[in-house]
Design a protein around this motif. Structure first.
Motif, short mmCIF file in Angstrom:
data_model
loop_
_atom_site.label_atom_id
_atom_site.label_comp_id
_atom_site.label_asym_id
_atom_site.label_seq_id
_atom_site.Cartn_x
_atom_site.Cartn_y
_atom_site.Cartn_z
N GLY A 132 0.71 -0.77 0.29
CA GLY A 132 -0.10 0.34 -0.24
C GLY A 132 0.92 1.40 0.08
O GLY A 132 2.03 1.31 0.41
N VAL A 133 -0.08 2.49 -0.38
CA VAL A 133 1.06 3.29 -0.24
C VAL A 133 0.18 5.34 0.27
O VAL A 133 -1.03 4.76 0.88
N GLU A 140 -1.33 10.64 -7.74
CA GLU A 140 -2.10 9.50 -8.12
C GLU A 140 -0.86 8.76 -9.27
O GLU A 140 -0.17 7.84 -8.90
N GLU A 141 0.26 9.45 -10.19
CA GLU A 141 1.09 8.92 -10.63
C GLU A 141 2.50 8.80 -9.66
O GLU A 141 3.25 7.84 -10.26
N GLU A 142 2.73 9.79 -8.66
CA GLU A 142 3.22 9.09 -7.72
C GLU A 142 2.88 7.72 -6.75
O GLU A 142 3.82 7.18 -6.58
N ARG A 143 1.83 7.51 -6.51
CA ARG A 143 1.61 6.58 -6.40
C ARG A 143 1.73 5.42 -6.99
O ARG A 143 2.21 4.50 -6.34
N GLU A 144 1.23 5.34 -7.50
CA GLU A 144 1.44 4.07 -8.29
C GLU A 144 3.01 4.00 -8.81
O GLU A 144 3.77 2.32 -9.24
N ARG A 145 3.97 4.60 -9.50
CA ARG A 145 5.39 4.73 -8.98
C ARG A 145 5.74 3.89 -8.11
O ARG A 145 6.75 2.65 -8.25
#
Length: 487
Positions: A132-133, A140-145
């Motif tokens: 999880g993040v 959202e882009e950084e979370r997925e990265r």
């Protein structure tokens, strides 16, 4: 925004202050005789199951047995209703638990079997399997990265990685693959040691403890806007440097040994701010003020305009005072470490847009808080309600104790009330024993009132009883304490 962390260490205690733009925002105090235990992991023994409460008491080696709810005993992936506690725990059962809340007042520590071990960028959850993040990372882009990167470095670490799931912490925003990999390997080494202790230890026993406060604060608080960390202990400065070198090399250059001629907490008037944080009344720059009352179950905050009368109308005055109060309240919650249910009574406003702007500002001001906060909005009575996760004692509970005079009520009986009580006590004793005379021992304020304002009443009582009543002032007596001696 610029910030500093000040660390004051003595043989008796560690104190840490987080200062932003020259203003104290957060204080943590750890007394070495009474260390906090939140985050520690124990091998414990169930000593009593309470079916009516869906809970159990667990002996983890502390003075008081700790408390665990059935919800904290079921697996993380459990779905559906929580089973009866009797199916989850029984007397004498050995379980591995973690403290999620320090003992507070008369309550024992709160436990869970859902273990977690933090590092700088990750939190290991041995019983989980997902990654999880942190919700505090907005992009959202950084979370997925980060989610993808964490999965890759766990696989890359192979056997060096611990089994379980991970939560990527807020501090990991923008972090490199190498830094995450180092964290995974560190957690692997740490968890293997904990697992070995778990097998070897005899319950009750501590098998993992968190870092001391001055290192923990470096791990949990450091962010880009913290320009430096000053510490006033040479030995612990070296430990701080070694910790940063191993786990946070980018921050080592920001560490500084403070060797000034005056105490470190005199910087930014931190000592004075701590003293003010123990007071009920918090002045606002506009002339308004807050009244903060802390009880066992909740905290109430009342906003008042005070001397601020504004320049236009009542609505504008209320709006400006409330906006200032919102930012100050957010700071006070962090500074005082207030937790649980918090009720805020802002000044009434008719304008719907003003109320909406106030809630937005309060929500934005609370974003800086590291504690988990849930803002539930405005109640039917026009009160703002929120909850702030409470894991340790508040600043007031750490630094203060219940007043022996008022027993925590915040008020004592007046001298007049005590005089009337004494008259009733004399009448009661006369009916029961019929003594030859009476001697009243009382605090100076009460004795003075008996001999002056109440002199006529005393004379009437003596005439009614036909017996002498003498009064003696006792300087060591509290105002609401007196003794009646029969002769």
């Amino acid at each position: 925004m610029s910030g500093e962390v000040l660390i004051n260490l003595t043989p008796m205690e560690t104190r840490v202050a987080v200062v932003e733009n020259g203003v104290l925002q957060e204080v943590a105090v750890e007394r070495h005789r009474r260390l906090g235990i939140t985050g520690n992991i124990y091998k414990g023994k169930v000593v009593r199951v309470l079916p009516g409460m869906q809970a159990a008491f667990v002996d983890i080696g502390l003075e008081r047995a700790a408390f665990i709810h059935a919800q904290a005993l079921v697996p993380l992936d459990h779905e559906g209703p929580v089973p009866p506690i009797r199916t989850l725990a029984h007397d004498g059962q050995i379980i591995t638990v973690q403290v999620v809340k320090d003992p507070l007042g008369s309550k024992g520590a709160r436990l869970t079997t859902h273990l977690s071990v933090p590092s700088r960028y990750l939190v290991l959850m041995p019983q989980a399997s997902h990654i999880g993040v942190s919700q505090r990372i907005d992009s959202e882009e950084e979370r997925e990265r980060l989610r993808t990167l964490a999965a890759e470095v766990v696989e890359e670490a192979g056997d060096a990685a611990p089994a379980g799931g991970f939560i990527v912490r807020t501090a990991a925003e923008g972090v490199t693959r190498e830094a995450l990999l180092a964290d995974v390997q560190f957690l692997g080494r740490l968890w293997r040691k904990v697992s070995a202790r778990q097998v070897a230890a005899q319950a009750p026993a501590q098998i993992y403890y968190d870092l001391p406060l001055f290192l923990r604060i470096l791990r949990d608080v450091m962010r880009d806007d913290i320009e430096r960390v000053r510490i006033d202990s040479q030995d612990n400065f070296l430990k701080l440097q070694a910790f940063a070198r191993d786990f946070m090399p980018a921050w080592e250059s920001r560490l500084e040994l403070f060797s000034g001629g005056r105490p470190i907490f005199d910087l930014f008037s931190v000592e004075d701010e701590i003293s003010r944080a123990l007071e009920r009344k918090v002045p606002l720059k506009s002339g308004g003020y807050l009244i903060i009352d802390q009880t066992e179950a909740m905290v109430t905050i009342d906003v008042n305009t005070g001397a601020f009368v504004g320049h236009r109308n009542l609505e504008e005055t209320s709006f400006k005072t409330n906006l200032e109060a919102a930012t100050v309240i957010a700071r006070q919650l962090r500074l005082r470490n207030l937790g649980g249910i918090i009720i805020i009574d802002f000044i009434d406003m008719e304008d719907v847009e003003h109320r909406r702007q106030l809630l937005r500002l309060l929500e934005k001001s609370l974003e800086k808080d590291r504690a988990r906060i849930s803002l539930t909005g405005v109640t039917e009575l026009g009160l703002v309600q929120l909850t702030r996760k409470r894991t340790s004692e508040s600043l007031e509970q750490v630094l203060s104790e219940e007043c022996p005079l008022c027993a925590g009520r915040g008020a004592i009986k007046t001298a007049e009330t005590l005089c009337l009580e004494i008259f009733r006590a004399i009448m009661r004793e006369e009916r029961a024993y019929g003594a030859n005379g009476y001697l009243v021992l009382a605090a100076p304020s009460v004795a003075e009132r008996l001999m002056e304002e109440e002199a006529a009443a005393m004379a009437d009582l003596e005439a009614l009883l036909g017996k002498p009543i003498r009064v003696r002032s006792e300087p060591q007596y509290a105002q609401d304490h007196y003794d009646l001696v029969l002769s």
